[in-house]
Design a protein around this motif. Structure first.
Motif: not given
Ligand code: F6P
Length: 553
Positions: A160, A162-163, A213-215, A218, A358, A362, A517
Motif C-alpha cells: 500500500i 509507496g509499496s 512493505s518497507k516496514t 503495515t 502521494q 505526503e 492508524k
Molecule cells: O502510512 C503511510 C506509509 O508509511 C507510506 O509512507 C508508505 O509508503 C506506506 O505507508 C506503506 O508502508 P510500508 O511500505 O512500510 O508498508
C-alpha cells in the motif's frame, strides 16, 4: 508570524526576496497572458527547456523574466542548491527521522560512489538489482515454478502507499512493454473486496504473491498477505511448505519477513534511506520488473538518473525541476492557488496523477518548518487530475470558467504506443489536437468582443466568454518509453524537493498518517464488542453504535 527559528534561518516570509516577489506580484496586477505574448513574439520559443527527452514549455505561465529572476533569487536565499547537494551526498536531511534521503542512489550507475555513514551503498543497490533480474528472468522463462510444478502466470503485488502506487502506476504506463502472458495485479486496500477481486479467477498453483512493505508492519499489507497465504494453501490443499514457492517479500525488515513465514532467501532488500513514496525504483519494483523484464527496468533507471544529473548540475536558468518547483511556490503564495492539476494525454498514464498525489502531498503536506515552528505560507497543493480527453467532458468546465486558479501540467507524446492497429494510431492526432487546444484555450480564452462578433445574443455573451489566463506547463516527449517514465518521475520528485526546500519543511517524513492508524486500532475493538465506545467522542460513539446496529451486533 513565525519566530526566528533556532538555527537562525530567517522565516521565508520575512526574507527580502519574499518581499520583492510580493511587490513584483502587485506590480504585475491583472497582467494577461495575451498581453505577455503580444509584448514578446519570441515568448513561445524562449520560455522552453529541454531535459533528456522532455521538452518543457513554460511560456503560458503568469511570469516575466523579472519574476523568474526573483524566484531564482528566492531559491538561492533559501539554500535549495545546498540542500540538494547535501541530499546527493547522503547527509541526513530527513531530520525528524534522522535519515539520509538517497533514492538517487537507486539509479546511480554501477561503479558510482554514494556514501551513507561512510559506506558506499551503490554495490548493494546493484547486488539487489541483479538478484531481482535473475529472479524475474526465472519467472518470465517459466523456470521458477509453483509448489505443484506449474509455471507462474499470475503475479499479485500486495502493498500500500509507496509499496503499491509506484509499481501499479508504472505497470500501467509500460503495459505495452509487458509480457502479455502474465497477469499482474495490485492489491492494496484492507477492504477485503480488493483481494477477493484480484484472486477470484486465478489458479493458485500459477500465482506468485509479492508482499511489498518497507516496514513489514503495515496493517493493510500484513492482513492481506495473511489472507492470501490462507487462500493459497487452501486452494492447493498444501501446508506451509508451499509458501516458499508462492511468496516473496520486498522489505527493509528481514525479521518481520521471517516472522511472517517467508524465507529470507526470497526477500529483496532495500534500505531506510529510501522513502516509501520514492521507492518503486528499488526492490519495490519487482512486480514491474517481472512484467517488463530487467532490461527495460534498467532503461527506466537510466531515465531517472539522467534527470538526477540534470537537477544536480544544470544552471539555475536551465534547471527544469527548479523552475517547476518555483512556479508552484509563486502560485501558492502569490496567487493563493490551492491546487495543482496534472493532466496526462495518455491512457497509459491513468494512474500517474494518483502516484504523484502521494509523492507530493505526503511529502509537502506539512504546516511546521524543519525546526517545528508553524509556517505562515502555503505549502503543498492539492494534486489531482486524470487523463485527457476524459477530463474535458467532466471537470474542465471549472478550469475554464470557474473561480479558482488551478495551474496545470499537460503531458503528451508525439508517437502513439507501438502495436496499436492502424485505425487507432490515426486517433493519436485527434488526442493531441485536444492536448494543444486545451492549453491554448486556458491561456488565451475568448473575449466578450470575440463572442459578440459571432452574433451571440447579448444575454449569452458572459456565459460564452472565457477569461483565459490560466497557467499551464506543457511537457512533450517523442514517446512514452521506460526511460521517459523514469525521467518524468524524477522530474516530479525533484520538483517536490525544491518546494520543500524553499518552504523549509521536512519533505521526507509523514507523521500526519500516524494519528488515524492509532485511532483505528482503538476503534476496531469497539466495533466488534462495543467495548470502549463510551470513551469515544459523542459523534464517533454515535456512529459506532449505528454501525453495530447495521451489522446486527
Ligand atoms: O502510512 C503511510 C506509509 O508509511 C507510506 O509512507 C508508505 O509508503 C506506506 O505507508 C506503506 O508502508 P510500508 O511500505 O512500510 O508498508
Amino acid at each position: 508570524m513565525s519566530e526566528t527559528p533556532a538555527n537562525g534561518r530567517t522565516p521565508l516570509d520575512r526574507t527580502p526576496q519574499w518581499a520583492a516577489l510580493g511587490k513584483h506580484r502587485a506590480e504585475l496586477g491583472e497582467q494577461h497572458l495575451r498581453g505577455l505574448f503580444a509584448a514578446d513574439p519570441d515568448r513561445g520559443t524562449r520560455y522552453t527547456l529541454q531535459v533528456g527527452d522532455l521538452f518543457v514549455d513554460y511560456s503560458k505561465h503568469l511570469v516575466t523574466d523579472r519574476t523568474l529572476e526573483l524566484l531564482r533569487e528566492l531559491a538561492a536565499a533559501t539554500g535549495v542548491a545546498e540542500l540538494r547537494d547535501a541530499m546527493f551526498r547522503g547527509e541526513k536531511i530527513n531530520t525528524t527521522e534522522g535519515r539520509a534521503v538517497l533514492h538517487t542512489a537507486l539509479r546511480a550507475p554501477r561503479g558510482a560512489v554514494v556514501e551513507v555513514d561512510g559506506e558506499n551503498v551503490v554495490p548493494a543497490v546493484h547486488a539487489v538489482l541483479d538478484k531481482m533480474a535473475a529472479f524475474s528472468e526465472r519467472v518470465r522463462s517459466g523456470e521458477w515454478t509453483g509448489h505443484t510444478g506449474k509455471r507462474i502466470r499470475n503475479v499479485v503485488n500486495i502493498g500500500i502507499g509507496g509499496s503499491d502506487l509506484g509499481p501499479a502506476m508504472a505497470y500501467e504506463v509500460l503495459r505495452s512493454y509487458t509480457d502479455r502472458d502474465l497477469t499482474v495485479r495490485f492489491v492494496s486496500n484492507v477492504d477485503g473486496a480488493d483481494l477477493h477481486e484480484a484472486v477470484r479467477d486465478l489458479d493458485a498453483a500459477e500465482t506468485l504473491f509479492v508482499v511489498a512493505s518497507k516496514t513489514f508492519t503495515t496493517i493493510e499489507t500484513v492482513t492481506n498477505a495473511v489472507v492470501a497465504r490462507g487462500w493459497l494453501l487452501e486452494q492447493l490443499g498444501a501446508g506451509d511448505e508451499a509458501v516458499a514457492k508462492h511468496f516473496v517479500a520486498l522489505s527493509t525488515n528481514a525479521q518481520g519477513v521471517a516472522d511472517f513465514g517467508i524465507d529470507t532467501a526470497n526477500m529483496f532488500e532495500f534500505w531506510d534511506w529510501v522513502g516509501g513514496r520514492y521507492s518503486y525504483d528499488s526492490a519495490i519494483g519487482l512486480s514491474l520488473m517481472i512484467a517488463i523484464g530487467a532490461e527495460r527496468f534498467r532503461e527506466m533507471l537510466d531515465g531517472f538518473h539522467l534527470v538526477d544529473e540534470h537537477f544536480r548540475t544544470a544552471p539555475a536558468e536551465q534547471n527544469v525541476p527548479l523552475l517547476l518547483g518555483l512556479l508552484g511556490v509563486w502560485y501558492g503564495s502569490f496567487f493563493d492557488a490551492q491546487a495543482h492539476a496534472v493532466l496526462p494525454y495518455s491512457h497509459y498514464l491513468s494512474k500517474f496523477t494518483a502516484y504523484l498525489q502521494q509523492l507530493d502531498m505526503e511529502s509537502n503536506g506539512k504546516s511546521v518548518d524543519r525546526e517545528g515552528n508553524p509556517v505562515d505560507w502555503q505549502t503543498g497543493p492539492v494534486v489531482w487530475g486524470t487523463p485527457g480527453t476524459n477530463g474535458q467532458h467532466a471537470y474542465y468546465q471549472l478550469l475554464h470558467q470557474g473561480t479558482k486558479l488551478i495551474p496545470a501540467d499537460f503531458l503528451g507524446f508525439a508517437q502513439p504506443v507501438a502495436d496499436l492497429q492502424p485505425a487507432l494510431v490515426a486517433q493519436h492526432d485527434l488526442l493531441m489536437a485536444n492536448f494543444f487546444a486545451q492549453t491554448q484555450a486556458l491561456a488565451f480564452g475568448k473575449t466578450a468582443e470575440e463572442v459578440a462578433a459571432e452574433g451571440v445574443p447579448a444575454e449569452l455573451v458572459p456565459h460564452k466568454t472565457f477569461r483565459g489566463n490560466h497557467p499551464t506547463t506543457t511537457i512533450l516527449a517523442a514517446e512514452l518509453t521506460p526511460s521517459v517514465l523514469g525521467q518524468l518521475v524524477a522530474l516530479y520528485e525533484h520538483k517536490v524537493f525544491v518546494q520543500g526546500a524553499v518552504w523549509n519543511i521536512d519533505s521526507f517524513d509523514q507523521w500526519g498518517v500516524e494519528l488515524g492508524k492509532v485511532l483505528a486500532k482503538k476503534i476496531e475493538p469497539a466495533l466488534l464488542t462495543g467495548e470502549g465506545t463510551e470513551a469515544l467522542d459523542a459523534s464517533t460513539a454515535n456512529l459506532v453504535g449505528r454501525y453495530r446496529e447495521l451489522r446486527g451486533r
